[in-house]
Enzyme design. Structure first.
Site, PDB file in Angstrom:
ATOM      1  N   TRP A 262       0.823  -1.221   0.000  1.00  0.00           N
ATOM      2  CA  TRP A 262       0.000   0.000   0.000  1.00  0.00           C
ATOM      3  C   TRP A 262       0.854   1.268   0.000  1.00  0.00           C
ATOM      4  O   TRP A 262       0.345   2.358  -0.215  1.00  0.00           O
ATOM      5  CB  TRP A 262      -0.926  -0.008   1.212  1.00  0.00           C
ATOM      6  CG  TRP A 262      -2.057  -1.000   1.135  1.00  0.00           C
ATOM      7  CD1 TRP A 262      -2.175  -2.056   0.262  1.00  0.00           C
ATOM      8  CD2 TRP A 262      -3.224  -1.030   1.957  1.00  0.00           C
ATOM      9  NE1 TRP A 262      -3.343  -2.742   0.500  1.00  0.00           N
ATOM     10  CE2 TRP A 262      -4.015  -2.131   1.537  1.00  0.00           C
ATOM     11  CE3 TRP A 262      -3.679  -0.252   3.016  1.00  0.00           C
ATOM     12  CZ2 TRP A 262      -5.228  -2.456   2.137  1.00  0.00           C
ATOM     13  CZ3 TRP A 262      -4.893  -0.572   3.614  1.00  0.00           C
ATOM     14  CH2 TRP A 262      -5.653  -1.668   3.181  1.00  0.00           C
ATOM     15  N   LYS A 263       2.154   1.125   0.317  1.00  0.00           N
ATOM     16  CA  LYS A 263       3.069   2.282   0.392  1.00  0.00           C
ATOM     17  C   LYS A 263       2.510   3.331   1.372  1.00  0.00           C
ATOM     18  O   LYS A 263       1.865   2.954   2.350  1.00  0.00           O
ATOM     19  CB  LYS A 263       3.315   2.848  -1.010  1.00  0.00           C
ATOM     20  CG  LYS A 263       3.744   1.750  -1.990  1.00  0.00           C
ATOM     21  CD  LYS A 263       4.354   2.264  -3.244  1.00  0.00           C
ATOM     22  CE  LYS A 263       4.760   1.095  -4.133  1.00  0.00           C
ATOM     23  NZ  LYS A 263       5.479   1.509  -5.329  1.00  0.00           N
TER      24      LYS A 263
ATOM     25  N   GLU B 270      12.229   1.793  -3.010  1.00  0.00           N
ATOM     26  CA  GLU B 270      12.000   3.145  -2.472  1.00  0.00           C
ATOM     27  C   GLU B 270      12.759   3.328  -1.156  1.00  0.00           C
ATOM     28  O   GLU B 270      13.243   4.425  -0.866  1.00  0.00           O
ATOM     29  CB  GLU B 270      10.487   3.382  -2.304  1.00  0.00           C
ATOM     30  CG  GLU B 270       9.823   3.582  -3.672  1.00  0.00           C
ATOM     31  CD  GLU B 270       8.376   3.115  -3.771  1.00  0.00           C
ATOM     32  OE1 GLU B 270       7.725   2.914  -2.732  1.00  0.00           O
ATOM     33  OE2 GLU B 270       7.909   2.940  -4.917  1.00  0.00           O
TER      34      GLU B 270
ATOM     35  N   GLY C  34       1.547  -2.536  -6.223  1.00  0.00           N
ATOM     36  CA  GLY C  34       1.452  -1.208  -5.620  1.00  0.00           C
ATOM     37  C   GLY C  34       0.115  -0.566  -5.954  1.00  0.00           C
ATOM     38  O   GLY C  34      -0.912  -0.829  -5.324  1.00  0.00           O
ATOM     39  N   GLY C  35       0.094   0.284  -6.987  1.00  0.00           N
ATOM     40  CA  GLY C  35      -1.087   1.061  -7.352  1.00  0.00           C
ATOM     41  C   GLY C  35      -2.370   0.243  -7.448  1.00  0.00           C
ATOM     42  O   GLY C  35      -3.414   0.646  -6.904  1.00  0.00           O
TER      43      GLY C  35
HETATM   44  P1  PGA Z   1       3.382  -0.593  -8.705  1.00  0.00           P
HETATM   45  O1  PGA Z   1       4.341  -0.819  -7.411  1.00  0.00           O
HETATM   46  O2  PGA Z   1       2.552  -1.840  -8.807  1.00  0.00           O
HETATM   47  O3  PGA Z   1       2.586   0.635  -8.364  1.00  0.00           O
HETATM   48  O4  PGA Z   1       4.283  -0.420  -9.874  1.00  0.00           O
HETATM   49  C1  PGA Z   1       4.900  -2.063  -7.118  1.00  0.00           C
HETATM   50  C2  PGA Z   1       5.804  -1.948  -5.916  1.00  0.00           C
HETATM   51  O5  PGA Z   1       6.533  -0.945  -5.812  1.00  0.00           O
HETATM   52  O6  PGA Z   1       5.818  -2.835  -5.051  1.00  0.00           O
END
Ligand code: PGA
Length: 251
Positions: free
Chosen positions: A11-12, A97, A234-235
């Site tokens: 989910w970041k 990240e 992610g997204g």
């Molecule tokens: P993304 O991110 O699916 O938004 O590209 C994947 C991740 O960074 O784990």
């Protein structure tokens, strides 16, 4: 034995605690698939409310980061024991990240991996190359170096239980997915590296995910590849699309 697929949402830094509960409830009917392990890796402050909201469902709880230390004077950090007490099973370690923005290097990440195993958490260890590295033709060398450095001191028995996520940095959040062949090439190379460090039994047991703009449209082709055992999303993990990825094997 066939490896069980594992689809994890990352989910970041998204969703407040109340928004997180809402998302869990929206996704609840969409993410049931007995063939797949489903994990939500959520921001630290969302761990307790999400843990409560997923109770009684097939979803397992994950964290996005963890301290390499046990406890004490480490302001702002979260320990493995805190995560375990809140019901966390999985922890993402070494996302690009964190490597990039927060300068987490392989020696530090190795300590986190060892700490996770010592405490009984399952690491989802991330690796991946930049666009410059891919264009320079050093992708496989780079990934091998990351894996070998981050797994120093990890036993074969431990490695068998863990998850590795291959996430090309150029594909994260960019809408540019690696082709299924590109992803398979690297995931296969990761498995060979594991066989080299340990043995073929360990290489056959370890689960390797692809991550980087995986979505409802491209997941089927990626997940059909023999060395891709799941996705780190992610997204698309923040939308009902996540349910389609979890149910990639249904029509
Ligand atoms: P993304 O991110 O699916 O938004 O590209 C994947 C991740 O960074 O784990």
């Amino acid at each position: 034995m066939a490896r069980r697929k594992i689809i994890a949402g990352n989910w970041k830094m998204n969703k407040t605690p109340s928004e997180a509960k809402e998302l869990v409830n929206t996704l609840k009917p969409l993410v049931e698939n007995p063939d797949v392990d489903v994990v939500y890796c959520v921001p630290a402050i969302d761990i307790v409310p999400v843990g409560e909201a997923i109770r009684g469902t097939n979803v397992q709880l994950g964290a996005e980061n963890m301290s390499d230390q046990d406890k004490g004077a480490y302001t702002g950090e979260i320990s493995a024991d805190m995560l375990l007490d809140a019901g966390v099973k999985f922890v993402i370690i070494g996302h690009s990240e964190r490597r990039g923005y927060y300068h987490e290097d392989d020696a530090f990440l190795n300590r986190k991996v060892l700490k996770a195993f010592e405490k009984g958490l399952t690491p989802i260890l991330c690796c991946g190359e930049s666009l410059e590295q891919r264009e320079a033709g050093v992708t496989l060398d780079w990934i091998r170096l990351q894996i070998k450095s981050d797994l120093q001191g990890v036993t074969a028995e431990q490695a068998k239980t863990m998850v590795i996520a291959y996430e090309p940095i150029w594909a994260i959040g960019t809408g540019k997915t690696a082709t299924a062949d590109q992803a398979e090439e690297v995931c296969g190379a990761i498995r060979s590296t594991i066989a080299e460090i340990y043995d073929t039994d360990t290489a056959e047991a370890i689960r390797i995910q692809y991550g980087g703009s995986m979505n409802a449209g491209n997941c089927k082709e990626l997940l059909a590849k023999p060395d891709i055992d799941g996705g780190l999303i992610g997204g698309a993990a923040l939308k009902p699309d996540f349910g389609k990825i979890v149910n990639y094997n249904k029509d």
